[in-house]
Design a protein around this motif. Structure first.
Motif, mmCIF file in Angstrom:
data_model
loop_
_atom_site.group_PDB
_atom_site.id
_atom_site.type_symbol
_atom_site.label_atom_id
_atom_site.label_comp_id
_atom_site.label_asym_id
_atom_site.label_seq_id
_atom_site.Cartn_x
_atom_site.Cartn_y
_atom_site.Cartn_z
ATOM 1 N N UNK A 43 0.831 -1.215 0.000
ATOM 2 C CA UNK A 43 0.000 0.000 0.000
ATOM 3 C C UNK A 43 0.859 1.255 0.000
ATOM 4 N N UNK A 44 1.940 1.226 0.770
ATOM 5 C CA UNK A 44 2.831 2.386 0.825
ATOM 6 C C UNK A 44 3.577 2.573 -0.493
ATOM 7 N N UNK A 45 4.040 1.456 -1.079
ATOM 8 C CA UNK A 45 4.738 1.554 -2.373
ATOM 9 C C UNK A 45 3.794 2.092 -3.451
ATOM 10 N N UNK A 46 2.517 1.699 -3.389
ATOM 11 C CA UNK A 46 1.545 2.208 -4.363
ATOM 12 C C UNK A 46 1.341 3.715 -4.205
ATOM 13 N N UNK A 47 1.260 4.178 -2.957
ATOM 14 C CA UNK A 47 1.134 5.617 -2.716
ATOM 15 C C UNK A 47 2.342 6.364 -3.271
ATOM 16 N N UNK A 48 3.524 5.782 -3.065
ATOM 17 C CA UNK A 48 4.743 6.385 -3.598
ATOM 18 C C UNK A 48 4.681 6.493 -5.115
ATOM 19 N N UNK A 49 4.269 5.401 -5.774
ATOM 20 C CA UNK A 49 4.185 5.386 -7.235
ATOM 21 C C UNK A 49 3.195 6.440 -7.732
ATOM 22 N N UNK A 50 2.041 6.515 -7.094
ATOM 23 C CA UNK A 50 1.020 7.480 -7.519
ATOM 24 C C UNK A 50 1.528 8.909 -7.372
ATOM 25 N N UNK A 51 2.193 9.212 -6.259
ATOM 26 C CA UNK A 51 2.730 10.557 -6.045
ATOM 27 C C UNK A 51 3.776 10.910 -7.091
ATOM 28 N N UNK A 52 4.640 9.927 -7.386
ATOM 29 C CA UNK A 52 5.707 10.200 -8.358
ATOM 30 C C UNK A 52 5.138 10.340 -9.774
ATOM 31 N N UNK A 53 4.137 9.510 -10.104
ATOM 32 C CA UNK A 53 3.491 9.643 -11.413
ATOM 33 C C UNK A 53 2.849 11.029 -11.567
ATOM 34 N N UNK A 54 2.185 11.469 -10.519
ATOM 35 C CA UNK A 54 1.512 12.771 -10.561
ATOM 36 C C UNK A 54 2.521 13.909 -10.738
ATOM 37 N N UNK A 55 3.660 13.785 -10.082
ATOM 38 C CA UNK A 55 4.648 14.868 -10.122
ATOM 39 C C UNK A 55 5.560 14.802 -11.345
ATOM 40 N N UNK A 56 5.886 13.589 -11.818
ATOM 41 C CA UNK A 56 6.915 13.433 -12.848
ATOM 42 C C UNK A 56 6.393 12.909 -14.184
ATOM 43 N N UNK A 57 5.190 12.406 -14.226
ATOM 44 C CA UNK A 57 4.681 11.820 -15.456
ATOM 45 C C UNK A 57 4.758 10.310 -15.414
ATOM 46 N N UNK A 58 4.126 9.672 -16.406
ATOM 47 C CA UNK A 58 3.981 8.207 -16.383
ATOM 48 C C UNK A 58 5.197 7.450 -16.888
ATOM 49 N N UNK A 59 6.131 8.127 -17.556
ATOM 50 C CA UNK A 59 7.262 7.420 -18.158
ATOM 51 C C UNK A 59 8.609 7.928 -17.664
ATOM 52 N N UNK A 60 8.616 8.577 -16.520
ATOM 53 C CA UNK A 60 9.875 9.067 -15.974
ATOM 54 C C UNK A 60 10.693 7.905 -15.418
ATOM 55 N N UNK A 61 11.991 7.847 -15.694
ATOM 56 C CA UNK A 61 12.819 6.725 -15.214
ATOM 57 C C UNK A 61 12.861 6.589 -13.698
ATOM 58 N N UNK A 62 12.541 7.685 -12.978
ATOM 59 C CA UNK A 62 12.543 7.587 -11.518
ATOM 60 C C UNK A 62 11.420 6.689 -10.993
ATOM 61 N N UNK A 63 10.434 6.385 -11.846
ATOM 62 C CA UNK A 63 9.354 5.484 -11.438
ATOM 63 C C UNK A 63 9.833 4.035 -11.302
ATOM 64 N N UNK A 64 10.949 3.730 -11.925
ATOM 65 C CA UNK A 64 11.408 2.340 -11.968
ATOM 66 C C UNK A 64 11.636 1.756 -10.580
ATOM 67 N N UNK A 65 12.174 2.554 -9.666
ATOM 68 C CA UNK A 65 12.443 2.017 -8.331
ATOM 69 C C UNK A 65 11.152 1.617 -7.623
ATOM 70 N N UNK A 66 10.093 2.464 -7.773
ATOM 71 C CA UNK A 66 8.811 2.122 -7.157
ATOM 72 C C UNK A 66 8.194 0.885 -7.806
#
Length: 397
Positions: free
Chosen positions: A29-52
């Motif tokens: 649940x926490x990792x999903x929240x992290x992913x959603x926050x990063x997607x919202x801030x950086x976009x859906x294809x930003x390489x920083x999403x890979x860690x999440x």
């Protein structure tokens, strides 16, 4: 609002603690929240999403949600390919994870496809002799072994061995995995000489790396023992299994499953050599709770050998079974008497029945009759009535 790096770190650290406690659902649940926050801030294809995405793949895999884990790793792979290129080392991690998931799902051709892609990337970036290439090659080799493609696995493992010899040295413990794979491929290709050489080399490295009385050494001794037994090289097989038995007894104790399994191997070698005198005290001292299972195995093997007309070997096994079961000397007694308060195990009667049938087949009628007589007592069957004596002819006075 903007991405809150401090909050993200707190969520990530908490999720990691939950993972360490095997509380994967909460961590997810926490990792999903992290992913959603990063997607919202950086976009859906930003390489920083890979860690999440990789973290979500990891906790999904831990919960055996394999399809869900696959989707996370595939998305991570796609992002890395788009942002860094298909030949960048960043794609190797997701490829390795997808290999593992496909293997868990027993989709071996698909797993092999991912593993070979990882090999190609590492080879292109690091070079054909790079140490980083060896584990990727070994993954491909293991998958080929699982698929029984032994002739294809052999050059893969051989290449890994050669790379590691150059990069780590000829006695490095890193050689063990590819040497084991190479030996297994050779063995399944019926190249026993090559298999023996590979396992003997692995044995030497394990002895040096871990010590001569470790379970790692015992496992390699098992491989060599089986190889020698198949070639009827009984002294070599006996040496290997006896060493493995000593190690497992020392490490795990006399009654562990591993020790008992090795004990069975020792018994087979002794029986093949006709060494009942050596086998009997060994079993009497160690079998205890596993005795019944061992006798069943010995009898099954004896029956198989008898069917194949290997009567002498079958007889040796039945003798060993009788020795194990007959603690009180009931079978060997000149006039056996059954003690109702302490009878032999029921398996003894069954063993004597089978043994008597073999002795009849071997035309050892007297021995067969002796076994049958003792089996009748154990079964509670009365002795057959003696034939009536012939009447004497009397003359008239």
């Amino acid at each position: 609002g903007p991405f809150d790096a401090k909050q993200a770190k707190e969520w990530h650290d908490t999720a990691e603690i939950l993972c360490a406690q095997s509380r994967y659902e909460e961590a997810e649940k926490l990792y999903l929240k992290l992913l959603e926050e990063r997607e919202h801030a950086l976009g859906l294809n930003n390489p920083e999403l890979a860690s999440d995405l990789n973290d979500l793949g990891r906790v999904s895999f831990a919960q055996m949600k394999y399809q869900q884990a696959t989707s996370y790793y595939e998305r991570s792979l796609q992002i890395m390919e788009m942002s860094k290129g298909k030949q960048d080392l960043a794609v190797v991690g997701p490829l390795e994870k997808l290999t593992r998931i496909s293997q868990a799902l027993e989709k071996y051709p698909q797993a092999e496809h991912y593993a070979r892609r990882a090999v190609a990337v590492v080879e292109r970036v690091k070079g054909p002799d790079a140490a980083e290439l060896a584990p990727e090659l070994e993954e491909v080799g293991e998958l080929l072994l699982i698929q029984k493609q032994f002739s294809s696995a052999e050059p893969i493992f051989d290449r890994s061995v050669k790379i590691l010899e150059k990069t780590s040295g000829v006695t490095s413990a890193e050689l063990l995995l590819p040497l084991d794979g190479l030996a297994s491929a050779f063995d399944n290709m019926h190249r026993q000489g090559d298999a023996e050489a590979a396992w003997r080399r692995a044995l030497s490295i394990r002895e040096s790396a871990y010590g001569p009385t470790t379970v790692e050494v015992a496992a390699t001794l098992d491989h060599l023992g089986k190889l020698y037994l198949g070639q009827k090289r009984y002294p070599e097989a006996s040496y290997c299994y006896e060493r493995a038995l000593y190690i497992r007894t020392k490490v795990h104790g006399e009654n562990s499953a591993d020790t008992q399994a090795t004990l069975n191997e020792v018994a087979q070698v002794y029986a093949a050599q006709g060494r009942q005198t050596d086998a009997e005290p060994l079993f009497r001292g160690m079998l205890s709770a596993k005795e019944t299972e061992t006798v069943a195995s010995l009898n099954s093997l004896a029956a198989l050998l008898a069917d194949r007309n290997h009567s002498a070997e079958a007889e040796s096994l039945y003798k060993l079974s009788v020795a194990l079961l007959d603690k009180k000397g009931f079978v060997t007694a000149r006039k056996p008497v059954l003690n109702p308060s302490d009878p032999p195990p029921p398996q003894l009667a069954e063993t004597l029945d089978q043994y008597a049938a073999l002795l009849k087949k071997m035309r050892k009628k007297a021995d067969a009759a002796k076994m049958e007589a003792r089996a009748r007592i154990l079964h509670g069957i009365p002795e057959p009535a003696a034939p009536a004596a012939a009447k004497k002819k009397t003359g008239t006075k």
